[in-house]
Design an enzyme around this catalytic site. Structure first.
Site, PDB file in Angstrom:
ATOM      1  CG  ASN A   9      -1.832   1.131   1.329  1.00 30.68           C
ATOM      2  OD1 ASN A   9      -1.783   2.047   0.490  1.00 30.68           O
ATOM      3  ND2 ASN A   9      -2.693   1.137   2.323  1.00 30.68           N
ATOM      4  NE  ARG A  86      -6.146   1.577   0.075  1.00 31.65           N
ATOM      5  CZ  ARG A  86      -6.166   2.727   0.728  1.00 31.65           C
ATOM      6  NH1 ARG A  86      -5.072   3.216   1.241  1.00 31.65           N
ATOM      7  NH2 ARG A  86      -7.283   3.394   0.857  1.00 31.65           N
ATOM      8  CG  LEU A 204     -17.189   4.041  12.413  1.00 30.81           C
ATOM      9  CD1 LEU A 204     -17.935   4.059  13.740  1.00 30.81           C
ATOM     10  CD2 LEU A 204     -17.728   5.118  11.475  1.00 30.81           C
ATOM     11  NE  ARG A 236      -9.916  11.926   5.100  1.00 31.60           N
ATOM     12  CZ  ARG A 236     -10.005  10.659   4.744  1.00 31.60           C
ATOM     13  NH1 ARG A 236     -11.040  10.242   4.027  1.00 31.60           N
ATOM     14  NH2 ARG A 236      -9.091   9.786   5.076  1.00 31.60           N
ATOM     15  CD  GLU A 381      -8.952  -1.429   4.860  1.00 30.64           C
ATOM     16  OE1 GLU A 381      -9.007  -0.686   3.891  1.00 30.64           O
ATOM     17  OE2 GLU A 381      -8.687  -1.035   6.013  1.00 30.64           O
TER      18      GLU A 381
END
Ligand code: AMP
Length: 393
Positions: A9, A86, A204, A236, A381
């Site tokens: 990644n 990724r 989250l 964000r 993931e």
């Protein structure tokens, strides 16, 4: 049979790496090269539970980092069967993972206009890793693919259609590998085929998103054209009046890039609390009565509850609501505060189960009389990336 996959990644100044067994999801090795391009570039990895850190040469970049990583992998004696990358943005072209070839590389570069920091770093990682592993299949696994099943009513913005047709302006969604993992895990917990499983998945972490999944397909998601829309996140802002960026530019005399930075890096939990983007710190300080921390947590949970509530209409076959990500997995307070908004709909958490599900344990957290089931599922993931990449080996 060996099913070890290198998962990479690549960020703009970091490379996260792991060797994952594509069958079990276990990581034999995992690590992070960070501060790439800076004087303090360094690499840390964990092998069989043991942690090692060292400095990379001054201003080491992705190439130096990937060389060091392939040497560490070589020293483990593991013989990987594929490399899974990724990639953040796969536009509308990639509805699933893709074997790297020139056409795929060109498309990843083209989509960099929509995710400049991410896709260009991902591309750099792929090209460099191809040199380190010229004989292995390299596979791109896109954050956006999982959402390509969404209907137009969920992904078209109420803007002139030519912006979609000519510029690809639409909701794409992100965190797809995590939501896919959560769907597969929920199907197992519910003992149902994936294609009959319907959930609302709340990822989250530092970034946050909710996805509505009806009968195994994503039908809506909170992140949009970029990963800025939707929930309150670490730094964000999520949803707000779309006239604000223009207004702020004029009011504060800032450039569009500076406002973008403000909305992405200085807002969210950090902006509201004026303290931290870290949920743990906020919980500790809220406990002591810190007003900013209390307000940040309150707004975070209210926004999240509103999204989950709105996705109840997108998932008529709903089986479960699932929490994941650093906050979703570990914060019983965030889960309780959010789900309390659903008390009048008959959703009730079991206090002890909610506490027990923390720190990687997961499980069902609702009481036996609850009208809806709520699970906590630790996400993985990397496993999704490894499993997808292994199919090309
Ligand atoms: P991630 O991006 O998935 O690694 O998640 C990072 C977020 O998870 C940060 O806001 C952390 O503060 C939060 N987090 C991790 N552990 C806990 C915990 N025990 N309680 C509350 N938040 C946590």
């Amino acid at each position: 049979m060996n099913k070890d996959v290198v998962v990479l990644n690549c960020g703009s100044s970091s490379v996260k790496f792991a060797i994952i067994d594509a069958v079990t999801g276990k990581a034999g090795l995992s690590g992070l090269a960070e501060s790439l391009g800076n004087a303090d570039a360094s690499l840390t990895y964990k092998l069989n539970g043991e942690k090692t850190s060292f400095s990379l040469t001054d201003n080491a970049g992705h190439t130096e980092a990937l060389n060091a990583i392939s040497k560490i992998i070589e020293d483990t004696g593991v013989k990987p069967i594929a490399v899974g990358h990724r990639v953040v943005h796969g536009g509308e072209k990639f509805k699933e993972a893709a074997l790297v070839n020139n056409e795929v590389l060109t498309a990843v570069e083209d989509y960099a206009s929509m995710a400049p920091l991410h896709n260009l770093a991902n591309l750099k990682g792929i090209v460099t890793a191809q040199k380190a592993y010229p004989n292995l299949p390299h596979v791109c696994v896109f954050d956006t693919s999982f959402f390509q099943s969404m209907p137009q009513k969920a992904y078209i913005y109420a803007l002139p259609m030519r912006l979609y047709k000519e510029h690809g302006i639409r909701r794409y969604g992100f965190h797809g590998t995590s939501h896919k993992f959560i769907l597969d895990s929920a199907a197992k917990l519910l003992d149902k085929p994936v294609e009959e499983t319907s959930i609302i998945s709340a990822h989250l972490g530092n970034g946050c998103s909710v996805t509505a999944i009806e009968k195994g397909k994503a039908v809506d998601t909170s992140l949009g054209f970029t990963p800025l829309e939707g929930l309150v996140m670490g730094t964000r802002c999520g949803d707000m009046d779309p006239s604000l960026p223009g207004t702020l530019q004029k009011k504060l005399g800032k450039t569009a890039d500076e406002i973008n930075d403000l909305l992405n890096k200085q807002s969210g939990l950090l902006g509201i609390s004026e303290l931290s983007n870290d949920c743990r710190t906020l919980e500790e300080e809220a406990e002591k009565g810190h007003e900013g921390a209390l307000l940040a947590i309150e707004i975070f949970c209210y926004r999240l509850a509103k999204y989950i509530a709105s996705y109840l209409i997108a998932t008529p076959s709903l089986d479960a609501i699932v929490f994941t990500g650093g906050i979703g997995e570990n914060s019983s307070l965030i889960r309780e505060t959010t789900m309390n908004y659903f008390a009048h709909l008959g959703v009730t958490l079991d206090e002890q189960k909610n506490l027990d599900a923390r720190f990687g344990k997961g499980g069902e957290i609702t009481s036996s009389s609850s009208s809806k089931t709520v699970f906590v599922v630790p996400t993985n993931e990397e496993w999704v990336i490894a499993a997808e990449a292994a199919t090309f080996a």
